[in-house]
Design a protein around this motif. Structure first.
Motif, mmCIF file in Angstrom:
data_model
loop_
_atom_site.group_PDB
_atom_site.id
_atom_site.type_symbol
_atom_site.label_atom_id
_atom_site.label_comp_id
_atom_site.label_asym_id
_atom_site.label_seq_id
_atom_site.Cartn_x
_atom_site.Cartn_y
_atom_site.Cartn_z
ATOM 1 N N CYS A 1 0.826 -1.214 0.000
ATOM 2 C CA CYS A 1 0.000 0.000 0.000
ATOM 3 C C CYS A 1 0.859 1.262 0.000
ATOM 4 C CB CYS A 1 -0.979 -0.004 1.175
ATOM 5 S SG CYS A 1 -0.217 0.028 2.810
ATOM 6 N N ALA B 1 -2.929 -0.590 -4.238
ATOM 7 C CA ALA B 1 -2.212 -1.539 -3.387
ATOM 8 C C ALA B 1 -2.402 -2.955 -3.921
ATOM 9 C CB ALA B 1 -2.693 -1.432 -1.949
ATOM 10 N N LYS C 1 -0.050 2.194 6.396
ATOM 11 C CA LYS C 1 -1.025 1.213 6.870
ATOM 12 C C LYS C 1 -1.691 1.682 8.163
ATOM 13 C CE LYS C 1 -1.339 -3.419 8.754
ATOM 14 N NZ LYS C 1 -0.560 -4.488 9.352
#
Length: 191
Positions: free
Chosen positions: A43, A118, A72
């Motif tokens: 991500c 992601a 995250k």
């Protein structure tokens, strides 16, 4: 919980050879370098923009600052750029001069110029590992390898935790690979 596979030297060479054989090899090598040499998550790789990684002159930054939206855990983060990652970023800069002119452009771009998500980064890693015949590896393998290599080289656990950007040391400890060979080497240090 099953852990992402760590790659041995032969698997890393096969992965590099596969990447070299494909379109967008420099972009893909850069994604792998961001994972293995900076411990970035899929991500975070997807969220990176040119201006996050390169200065106005197109030179790689020494430090990448991630915003809360790019991480995250929704916390800002600092990522240090080592020599190997810097060398790959310099290759990226030389290959994608047009990208560098647009600081808001994504580092990971598609053939049509759009940004990777992601999931697209996760899928790219899965495809590369599959083509290289590396089973059990995932987009998290590079991050786990990053943490394990730091620990194997004797870096203090709290420093490894900070570089991995984990809130809890117990999370960092779960990333570190332990095997019989490492245990044997450790006991030989005694005496």
């Amino acid at each position: 919980m099953k852990q992402a596979k760590l790659l041995n030297d032969a698997e890393q060479k096969r992965l590099a050879a596969v990447i070299d054989s494909l379109r967008h090899s420099t972009r893909n090598h850069t994604a792998v370098a961001l994972s293995f040499y900076a411990g970035l998550r899929a991500c975070e790789i997807a969220a990176l923009r040119i201006g996050d990684v390169f200065d106005a002159q197109g030179k790689p930054r020494d430090t990448i600052y991630l915003t809360a939206a790019q991480t995250k855990g929704s916390d800002t983060a600092t990522v240090l750029v080592n020599k190997k990652l810097r060398m790959q970023l310099q290759r990226y800069a030389a290959a994608y001069l047009q990208q560098l002119a647009k600081p808001a452009s994504p580092i990971m771009f598609s053939g049509k110029g759009g940004a990777f998500t992601a999931q697209t980064v996760v899928n790219m890693f899965a495809r590369l590992y599959s083509l290289a015949g590396v089973h059990g590896a995932s987009s998290h393998s590079g991050r786990r390898q990053f943490v394990t290599e730091l620990a194997d080289k004797g870096v203090n656990a709290r420093v490894v935790q900070a570089l991995a950007r984990h809130k809890h040391l117990s999370t960092t400890q779960r990333y570190i690979d332990i095997n019989d060979s490492k245990l044997r080497k450790a006991v030989e240090l005694i005496g």
